[in-house]
Design a protein around this motif. Structure first.
Motif, PDB file in Angstrom:
ATOM      1  N   PRO A  33       0.794  -1.238   0.000  1.00  0.00           N
ATOM      2  CA  PRO A  33       0.000   0.000   0.000  1.00  0.00           C
ATOM      3  C   PRO A  33       0.820   1.279   0.000  1.00  0.00           C
ATOM      4  O   PRO A  33       0.314   2.332  -0.356  1.00  0.00           O
ATOM      5  CB  PRO A  33      -0.838  -0.116   1.275  1.00  0.00           C
ATOM      6  CG  PRO A  33      -0.077  -1.048   2.153  1.00  0.00           C
ATOM      7  CD  PRO A  33       0.624  -2.002   1.244  1.00  0.00           C
ATOM      8  N   GLY A 218      -1.897   2.107  -3.679  1.00  0.00           N
ATOM      9  CA  GLY A 218      -2.347   2.818  -2.502  1.00  0.00           C
ATOM     10  C   GLY A 218      -3.842   2.821  -2.275  1.00  0.00           C
ATOM     11  O   GLY A 218      -4.307   3.193  -1.203  1.00  0.00           O
ATOM     12  N   ASP A 219      -4.607   2.392  -3.255  1.00  0.00           N
ATOM     13  CA  ASP A 219      -6.064   2.457  -3.184  1.00  0.00           C
ATOM     14  C   ASP A 219      -6.639   1.062  -2.953  1.00  0.00           C
ATOM     15  O   ASP A 219      -6.260   0.096  -3.622  1.00  0.00           O
ATOM     16  CB  ASP A 219      -6.604   3.040  -4.496  1.00  0.00           C
ATOM     17  CG  ASP A 219      -8.112   3.045  -4.546  1.00  0.00           C
ATOM     18  OD1 ASP A 219      -8.721   3.869  -3.836  1.00  0.00           O
ATOM     19  OD2 ASP A 219      -8.681   2.210  -5.281  1.00  0.00           O
ATOM     20  N   THR A 220      -7.566   0.940  -1.987  1.00  0.00           N
ATOM     21  CA  THR A 220      -8.126  -0.363  -1.633  1.00  0.00           C
ATOM     22  C   THR A 220      -8.863  -1.004  -2.802  1.00  0.00           C
ATOM     23  O   THR A 220      -8.736  -2.212  -3.051  1.00  0.00           O
ATOM     24  CB  THR A 220      -9.081  -0.221  -0.435  1.00  0.00           C
ATOM     25  OG1 THR A 220      -8.350   0.287   0.684  1.00  0.00           O
ATOM     26  CG2 THR A 220      -9.691  -1.553  -0.071  1.00  0.00           C
ATOM     27  N   THR A 221      -9.640  -0.221  -3.523  1.00  0.00           N
ATOM     28  CA  THR A 221     -10.377  -0.775  -4.655  1.00  0.00           C
ATOM     29  C   THR A 221      -9.430  -1.312  -5.717  1.00  0.00           C
ATOM     30  O   THR A 221      -9.637  -2.407  -6.262  1.00  0.00           O
ATOM     31  CB  THR A 221     -11.298   0.301  -5.266  1.00  0.00           C
ATOM     32  OG1 THR A 221     -12.223   0.748  -4.280  1.00  0.00           O
ATOM     33  CG2 THR A 221     -12.062  -0.261  -6.459  1.00  0.00           C
ATOM     34  N   THR A 222      -8.385  -0.555  -6.000  1.00  0.00           N
ATOM     35  CA  THR A 222      -7.406  -1.003  -6.992  1.00  0.00           C
ATOM     36  C   THR A 222      -6.684  -2.256  -6.505  1.00  0.00           C
ATOM     37  O   THR A 222      -6.429  -3.187  -7.293  1.00  0.00           O
ATOM     38  CB  THR A 222      -6.387   0.112  -7.271  1.00  0.00           C
ATOM     39  OG1 THR A 222      -7.085   1.293  -7.647  1.00  0.00           O
ATOM     40  CG2 THR A 222      -5.438  -0.283  -8.399  1.00  0.00           C
ATOM     41  N   PRO A 350      -1.355   8.706   4.074  1.00  0.00           N
ATOM     42  CA  PRO A 350      -2.237   8.023   3.122  1.00  0.00           C
ATOM     43  C   PRO A 350      -2.436   6.533   3.408  1.00  0.00           C
ATOM     44  O   PRO A 350      -2.182   5.675   2.572  1.00  0.00           O
ATOM     45  CB  PRO A 350      -1.496   8.214   1.798  1.00  0.00           C
ATOM     46  CG  PRO A 350      -0.061   8.188   2.183  1.00  0.00           C
ATOM     47  CD  PRO A 350       0.001   8.885   3.520  1.00  0.00           C
ATOM     48  N   ASN A 352      -5.374   3.718   5.152  1.00  0.00           N
ATOM     49  CA  ASN A 352      -6.807   3.662   5.410  1.00  0.00           C
ATOM     50  C   ASN A 352      -7.148   3.858   6.879  1.00  0.00           C
ATOM     51  O   ASN A 352      -8.102   4.572   7.211  1.00  0.00           O
ATOM     52  CB  ASN A 352      -7.362   2.317   4.925  1.00  0.00           C
ATOM     53  CG  ASN A 352      -7.339   2.185   3.422  1.00  0.00           C
ATOM     54  OD1 ASN A 352      -7.557   3.157   2.710  1.00  0.00           O
ATOM     55  ND2 ASN A 352      -7.068   0.994   2.924  1.00  0.00           N
ATOM     56  N   ARG A 355      -6.937   7.642   7.794  1.00  0.00           N
ATOM     57  CA  ARG A 355      -7.986   8.484   7.196  1.00  0.00           C
ATOM     58  C   ARG A 355      -9.344   8.193   7.844  1.00  0.00           C
ATOM     59  O   ARG A 355     -10.109   9.108   8.161  1.00  0.00           O
ATOM     60  CB  ARG A 355      -8.033   8.251   5.685  1.00  0.00           C
ATOM     61  CG  ARG A 355      -6.705   8.582   4.958  1.00  0.00           C
ATOM     62  CD  ARG A 355      -6.577  10.046   4.646  1.00  0.00           C
ATOM     63  NE  ARG A 355      -5.249  10.414   4.165  1.00  0.00           N
ATOM     64  CZ  ARG A 355      -4.892  10.458   2.881  1.00  0.00           C
ATOM     65  NH1 ARG A 355      -5.757  10.126   1.930  1.00  0.00           N
ATOM     66  NH2 ARG A 355      -3.670  10.842   2.542  1.00  0.00           N
ATOM     67  N   ASN A 376      -5.229  15.751   4.411  1.00  0.00           N
ATOM     68  CA  ASN A 376      -4.671  14.519   3.866  1.00  0.00           C
ATOM     69  C   ASN A 376      -3.314  14.798   3.230  1.00  0.00           C
ATOM     70  O   ASN A 376      -3.158  15.760   2.475  1.00  0.00           O
ATOM     71  CB  ASN A 376      -5.611  13.907   2.834  1.00  0.00           C
ATOM     72  CG  ASN A 376      -6.892  13.379   3.460  1.00  0.00           C
ATOM     73  OD1 ASN A 376      -6.940  13.102   4.663  1.00  0.00           O
ATOM     74  ND2 ASN A 376      -7.937  13.250   2.661  1.00  0.00           N
ATOM     75  N   GLU A 378       0.427  13.055   1.426  1.00  0.00           N
ATOM     76  CA  GLU A 378       1.156  11.912   0.889  1.00  0.00           C
ATOM     77  C   GLU A 378       2.254  11.532   1.875  1.00  0.00           C
ATOM     78  O   GLU A 378       2.637  12.317   2.741  1.00  0.00           O
ATOM     79  CB  GLU A 378       1.727  12.232  -0.492  1.00  0.00           C
ATOM     80  CG  GLU A 378       0.661  12.410  -1.558  1.00  0.00           C
ATOM     81  CD  GLU A 378      -0.277  11.221  -1.653  1.00  0.00           C
ATOM     82  OE1 GLU A 378       0.223  10.075  -1.731  1.00  0.00           O
ATOM     83  OE2 GLU A 378      -1.502  11.421  -1.615  1.00  0.00           O
TER      84      GLU A 378
END
Length: 492
Positions: A33, A218-222, A350, A352, A355, A376, A378
């Protein structure tokens, strides 16, 4: 002729499939991530560095196994003097760095001299300051003298911060890491991936894997889509909210364990109004840990009341030091001179858990009049602004270093806590080898920082991995930072 051609094509397809299966059986693609800011664990604080290189590219004199126990590393054996002040290590023979240069005791001395130098940027330099002298006895023997006994010395030299580097290549390890480990660095495509390959002349037992690619997502969906599509073979720290997608899918296994990650609402104790104890106590009373755990970790986190891992034998449960109490929080704010509350910023890296926790804490604090602006950031920006420059009010982060309560003894550390009593206790703990006394001291230290509400103590981060069902050998628990590849292998 058509039949022959068909057979030939089928044979070619079989050969291709066999080739692909063979490639899969010796290679792995790990979803990560966070992308590391550099690749030298002796010169950076980011966990993402160790994830890629610890025990893979770089090795220490000792190494930490998945149970948190100390094992031989580049040192095959060692002796300790009766007074606990002299450690003599015997090194493995025939070890080389990935550039072909030889490894010997001079490299060990160079590594620790570099850690202890005045201009050192080692994130855990304080752990090694008990070293008073390093003597090369011969190419395969080195001796350390300590100024005081250190009950964690063998553990600490097995961490990523103390991996052995060479004089010839140390300066470039941030971008071109050269170690002695079972995997050699091949390339780093910034923003995308790092590729490692098995090092042929490796001195130890060769791993089953011949190649490992760390893919930065870095993105959960991806990450979810990459797993489902087979673009990656697994990830070690997957978002808890997406785990149900994989728990009933026979193509995957969900591996849940513990980490050393104390997740805290880090507070700038040197900046008003957080320099007032009553303000920090008010914030502690405003926090509803269970709401945060349910909302940010989907119930996987374990509540903590101080900076210590619940699975550690020294742990003491201090979660009731400041129970959730909105009216008490308001009263403390009024006592501190803020009857209407105040405004502050909450800078979030960044990840999960940070955030999601930030949103919940902002809502909880609003109930007592504390208005938070969520910012937020980086990862590189967070490291520079918050960790290095201390330009923050509040932030949320998991401190994943093992047994790291000693950071509270450093007044220059980023949350600016300065307590001479605590500092003295830490010195005593570091010099104590008796287990019963160490436990007593550690529990006293936990109690002090809990009562001082130095930070908001939220939860212990779980390790939630999702892996291809045919993979074995991944660490369930994370007693140190890293995704150690040496035991990972494919099974039919």
């Amino acid at each position: 002729m058509r039949v022959t051609k068909s057979i030939a094509l089928a044979s070619a397809g079989l050969l291709l499939a066999t080739s692909l299966a063979f490639a899969q059986s010796t290679e792995i693609r790990v979803g990560a991530p966070l992308e590391p800011p550099a690749l030298d664990p002796t010169a950076g604080a980011a966990e993402a560095i160790d994830v890629v290189v610890y025990q893979n590219v770089f090795e220490g004199l000792t190494r930490i196994d998945q149970d948190g126990a100390v094992q031989p590393g580049l040192a095959s054996e060692w002796t300790i003097s009766d007074d606990g002040l002299t450690y003599r290590f015997t090194l493995h023979n025939g070890v080389t760095f990935h550039d072909g240069t030889s490894f010997d005791a001079e490299d060990v001395k160079f590594t620790f001299d570099r850690i202890l130098a005045d201009d050192s940027v080692n994130a855990q330099k304080a752990l090694y300051e008990a070293i008073s002298a390093i003597t090369v006895i011969d190419p395969l023997t080195i001796e350390f003298k300590l100024s005081r006994p250190d009950g964690l010395f063998l553990f600490n030299i097995g961490r990523g911060d103390a991996v052995i580097v060479a004089t010839e290549s140390a300066a470039n390890n941030g971008t071109d890491p050269i170690g002695t480990g079972p995997f050699a660095f091949v390339q780093w495509d910034r923003g995308s991936r790092v590729i490692l390959e098995q090092y042929g002349p490796y001195w130890g037992e060769k791993p089953a894997l011949t190649k490992a690619t760390y893919v930065f997502i870095g993105d959960t969906t991806t990450m979810t889509n990459a797993l489902l599509a087979g673009d990656i073979d697994g990830t070690y720290n997957f978002a808890a909210e997406a785990l149900p997608i994989f728990q009933s899918n026979p193509q995957f296994k969900v591996v849940v364990g513990t980490t050393e990650g104390e997740t805290i609402l880090s507070t700038n104790n040197a900046r008003p109004p957080f320099d007032k104890l009553a303000v920090r106590q008010a914030m502690a009373h405003a926090i509803d840990r269970q709401e945060i755990i349910d909302g940010a970790t989907y119930g996987y986190g374990v509540p903590i009341g101080s900076h210590f891992a619940p699975h550690n034998p020294y742990y003491i449960d201090l979660t009731n030091t400041y129970p959730h109490d909105i009216e008490k929080a308001k009263a403390l704010l009024a006592e501190a001179g803020y009857p209407d509350g105040f405004s502050a910023t909450l800078k979030l890296p960044p990840v999960n858990y940070a955030r999601a926790s930030g949103q919940i804490i902002a809502s909880e604090f609003a109930k007592v009049g504390i208005k938070l602006e969520l910012i937020n950031m980086e990862w590189a920006q967070w490291l520079e602004d918050v960790f290095a420059n201390k330009d923050f009010d509040l932030t949320i982060i998991s401190h994943v270093e093992p047994f790291d309560i000693g950071i509270y003894a450093n007044p220059d550390y980023y949350f600016g806590y300065n307590n001479p009593e605590f500092q003295a206790l830490n010195e005593t703990l570091n010099a104590t080898t008796d287990e019963a006394k160490r436990k007593e001291l550690a529990q006293e230290m936990q109690t002090i920082i809990a009562k001082d509400a130095v930070n908001g103590y939220l939860f212990e981060l779980a390790q939630t991995g999702v892996w291809n069902a045919k993979l074995e050998g991944m660490w369930q628990n994370a007693p140190v930072e890293g995704v150690v590849l040496r035991d990972i292998h494919w099974v039919e």
